[in-house]
Motif scaffolding. Sequence first.
Motif, PDB file in Angstrom:
ATOM      1  N   PHE A  40       1.022  -1.724   0.025  1.00 50.86           N
ATOM      2  CA  PHE A  40      -0.069   0.121   0.492  1.00 50.86           C
ATOM      3  C   PHE A  40       0.575   1.071   0.173  1.00 50.86           C
ATOM      4  N   ARG A  41       1.715   1.169   1.146  1.00 54.05           N
ATOM      5  CA  ARG A  41       2.458   2.343   0.562  1.00 54.05           C
ATOM      6  C   ARG A  41       3.401   2.628  -0.158  1.00 54.05           C
ATOM      7  N   ALA A  42       4.073   1.146  -0.552  1.00 52.79           N
ATOM      8  CA  ALA A  42       4.543   1.748  -2.712  1.00 52.79           C
ATOM      9  C   ALA A  42       4.104   2.232  -3.647  1.00 52.79           C
ATOM     10  N   THR A  43       2.788   1.253  -3.937  1.00 50.40           N
ATOM     11  CA  THR A  43       1.744   1.519  -5.407  1.00 50.40           C
ATOM     12  C   THR A  43       0.697   2.565  -4.596  1.00 50.40           C
ATOM     13  N   ARG A  44       0.440   2.644  -3.139  1.00 47.93           N
ATOM     14  CA  ARG A  44      -1.135   3.814  -3.216  1.00 47.93           C
ATOM     15  C   ARG A  44      -2.150   3.361  -4.198  1.00 47.93           C
ATOM     16  N   PRO A  45      -2.640   2.385  -3.534  1.00 51.02           N
ATOM     17  CA  PRO A  45      -3.843   2.077  -4.276  1.00 51.02           C
ATOM     18  C   PRO A  45      -4.705   2.698  -4.587  1.00 51.02           C
ATOM     19  N   CYS A  63      -5.835  -2.911   8.202  1.00 51.75           N
ATOM     20  CA  CYS A  63      -6.629  -2.032   7.774  1.00 51.75           C
ATOM     21  C   CYS A  63      -6.218  -0.636   8.938  1.00 51.75           C
ATOM     22  N   LYS A  64      -5.827  -1.048  10.335  1.00 44.25           N
ATOM     23  CA  LYS A  64      -5.586  -0.096  11.574  1.00 44.25           C
ATOM     24  C   LYS A  64      -4.759   0.647  10.740  1.00 44.25           C
ATOM     25  N   GLN A  65      -3.149   0.028  10.474  1.00 44.21           N
ATOM     26  CA  GLN A  65      -2.240   0.580   9.849  1.00 44.21           C
ATOM     27  C   GLN A  65      -2.538   1.047   8.487  1.00 44.21           C
ATOM     28  N   ILE A  66      -3.409   0.821   7.775  1.00 44.26           N
ATOM     29  CA  ILE A  66      -3.865   1.262   6.264  1.00 44.26           C
ATOM     30  C   ILE A  66      -4.125   3.030   6.279  1.00 44.26           C
ATOM     31  N   ILE A  69      -1.907   6.093   7.718  1.00 43.34           N
ATOM     32  CA  ILE A  69      -1.776   5.933   6.100  1.00 43.34           C
ATOM     33  C   ILE A  69      -2.299   7.167   5.276  1.00 43.34           C
ATOM     34  N   ASP A  70      -3.541   6.752   5.346  1.00 43.02           N
ATOM     35  CA  ASP A  70      -4.804   7.455   4.491  1.00 43.02           C
ATOM     36  C   ASP A  70      -5.966   6.946   4.631  1.00 43.02           C
ATOM     37  N   ASP A  71      -6.802   8.022   5.063  1.00 39.53           N
ATOM     38  CA  ASP A  71      -7.802   7.682   5.897  1.00 39.53           C
ATOM     39  C   ASP A  71      -9.405   7.721   5.130  1.00 39.53           C
ATOM     40  N   GLU A  72      -9.192   8.081   3.729  1.00 42.70           N
ATOM     41  CA  GLU A  72     -10.039   8.026   2.814  1.00 42.70           C
ATOM     42  C   GLU A  72     -10.365   6.651   1.698  1.00 42.70           C
ATOM     43  N   VAL A  73      -9.417   6.057   1.421  1.00 40.49           N
ATOM     44  CA  VAL A  73      -9.354   4.947   0.356  1.00 40.49           C
ATOM     45  C   VAL A  73     -10.236   4.116   0.705  1.00 40.49           C
ATOM     46  N   PRO A  74     -11.017   3.261   0.168  1.00 41.90           N
ATOM     47  CA  PRO A  74     -12.058   2.615   0.277  1.00 41.90           C
ATOM     48  C   PRO A  74     -11.445   0.830   0.263  1.00 41.90           C
ATOM     49  N   ILE A  75     -11.984   0.379   1.545  1.00 41.59           N
ATOM     50  CA  ILE A  75     -11.361  -1.115   1.967  1.00 41.59           C
ATOM     51  C   ILE A  75     -12.318  -1.769   2.683  1.00 41.59           C
ATOM     52  N   LEU A  76     -12.477  -2.915   1.827  1.00 44.78           N
ATOM     53  CA  LEU A  76     -14.084  -3.664   1.808  1.00 44.78           C
ATOM     54  C   LEU A  76     -12.770  -4.942   2.203  1.00 44.78           C
ATOM     55  N   PHE A  77     -13.357  -5.738   3.011  1.00 51.63           N
ATOM     56  CA  PHE A  77     -12.982  -6.766   4.450  1.00 51.63           C
ATOM     57  C   PHE A  77     -13.516  -8.341   3.277  1.00 51.63           C
ATOM     58  N   LEU A  78     -12.217  -9.234   3.377  1.00 51.20           N
ATOM     59  CA  LEU A  78     -13.577 -10.330   2.835  1.00 51.20           C
ATOM     60  C   LEU A  78     -12.910 -11.379   3.422  1.00 51.20           C
ATOM     61  N   THR A  79     -14.313 -11.830   4.512  1.00 47.80           N
ATOM     62  CA  THR A  79     -14.609 -13.159   5.881  1.00 47.80           C
ATOM     63  C   THR A  79     -14.650 -14.329   4.861  1.00 47.80           C
ATOM     64  N   ALA A 180       2.456  14.520  -5.932  1.00 43.97           N
ATOM     65  CA  ALA A 180       2.984  13.708  -5.093  1.00 43.97           C
ATOM     66  C   ALA A 180       2.472  14.293  -3.646  1.00 43.97           C
ATOM     67  N   ASP A 181       2.355  15.047  -3.226  1.00 45.67           N
ATOM     68  CA  ASP A 181       1.659  15.227  -1.679  1.00 45.67           C
ATOM     69  C   ASP A 181       0.491  14.938  -1.666  1.00 45.67           C
ATOM     70  N   GLU A 182      -0.716  15.537  -2.202  1.00 50.85           N
ATOM     71  CA  GLU A 182      -1.825  15.762  -2.613  1.00 50.85           C
ATOM     72  C   GLU A 182      -2.058  14.729  -3.603  1.00 50.85           C
ATOM     73  N   VAL A 183      -1.897  14.174  -4.242  1.00 49.39           N
ATOM     74  CA  VAL A 183      -2.785  13.355  -4.496  1.00 49.39           C
ATOM     75  C   VAL A 183      -2.489  11.722  -4.188  1.00 49.39           C
ATOM     76  N   TRP A 184      -1.485  11.631  -4.094  1.00 49.51           N
ATOM     77  CA  TRP A 184      -0.595  10.303  -3.663  1.00 49.51           C
ATOM     78  C   TRP A 184      -0.429  10.072  -2.681  1.00 49.51           C
ATOM     79  N   GLY A 185       0.128  10.635  -1.803  1.00 46.33           N
ATOM     80  CA  GLY A 185       0.179  11.314  -0.018  1.00 46.33           C
ATOM     81  C   GLY A 185       1.519  11.694   0.076  1.00 46.33           C
ATOM     82  N   ILE A 186       2.056  12.141   1.430  1.00 45.38           N
ATOM     83  CA  ILE A 186       2.892  12.860   1.328  1.00 45.38           C
ATOM     84  C   ILE A 186       3.979  12.290   1.754  1.00 45.38           C
TER      85      ILE A 186
END
Length: 227
Positions: A40-45, A63-66, A69-79, A180-186
């Motif tokens: 996630f850090r390397a590719t910023r999906p 999930c907590k770590q992501i 890093i980014d509080d807006e990226v959509p996250i879907l759990f598969l369980t 890079a800062d505003e779109v991909w993350g600082i």
Amino acid sequence: MKILIAEDDEHTREALREVLSMEGYEVVTASDGLQAVDFFRATRPDFVCLDVMMPGQNGYEACKQIRRIDDEVPILFLTAKAEEIDAVLGLELGADDYMTKPFGVKEIIARIRAITRRTAARSAKKEGEDQFMMDDLRVVPSELRAYRGTADIQLSPRDLKVLRLLHEKRGKVVDRNQLADEVWGIDYFPESRALDQHISQLRKRVEKDPASPRIIRTVHGAGYRFE
């Protein structure tokens, strides 16, 4: 749109990669939670699918770590677990939704699209913005779409961030560091080539004539500008 899939079962992981790639998504895969956070850090999906039960680090911890890093990226759990407590815990940790395995191909594609639209609408509301014009292109953040006449153009969350930033800075040069800062993350510094490739692909979709752009213009040696 780039999707990160974190799933320890190789068969499921590769099946999801194949299905989503066929739908036109760029797919990055990880086999455990630690790898998922690193990728996630390397590719910023633009979207993350996390299996809950993974070796090394489970989906909840990833999930907590992501989210740090980014509080807006959509996250879907598969369980594979259907207990209500697991669903509640996942949502409390910042996931946008969850799916219980097994699930169908059409179901997960529909769920990804629905979550992406929902988070885009939430972001647009937060920005206090419904739509904006860039030349003859009407951008509708809440739909993750742009319109030129009756033709509609699908946008990823990152595409939208690029267009919004250029629109906000209209007439000014937006350099690569700011993108890079505003779109991909600082804390993410994409290579110039990777950033330029993303812009090139976006330009092909939003420009009437990509060879003579009016929306995303290159300012050589400096960055990009929307007049």
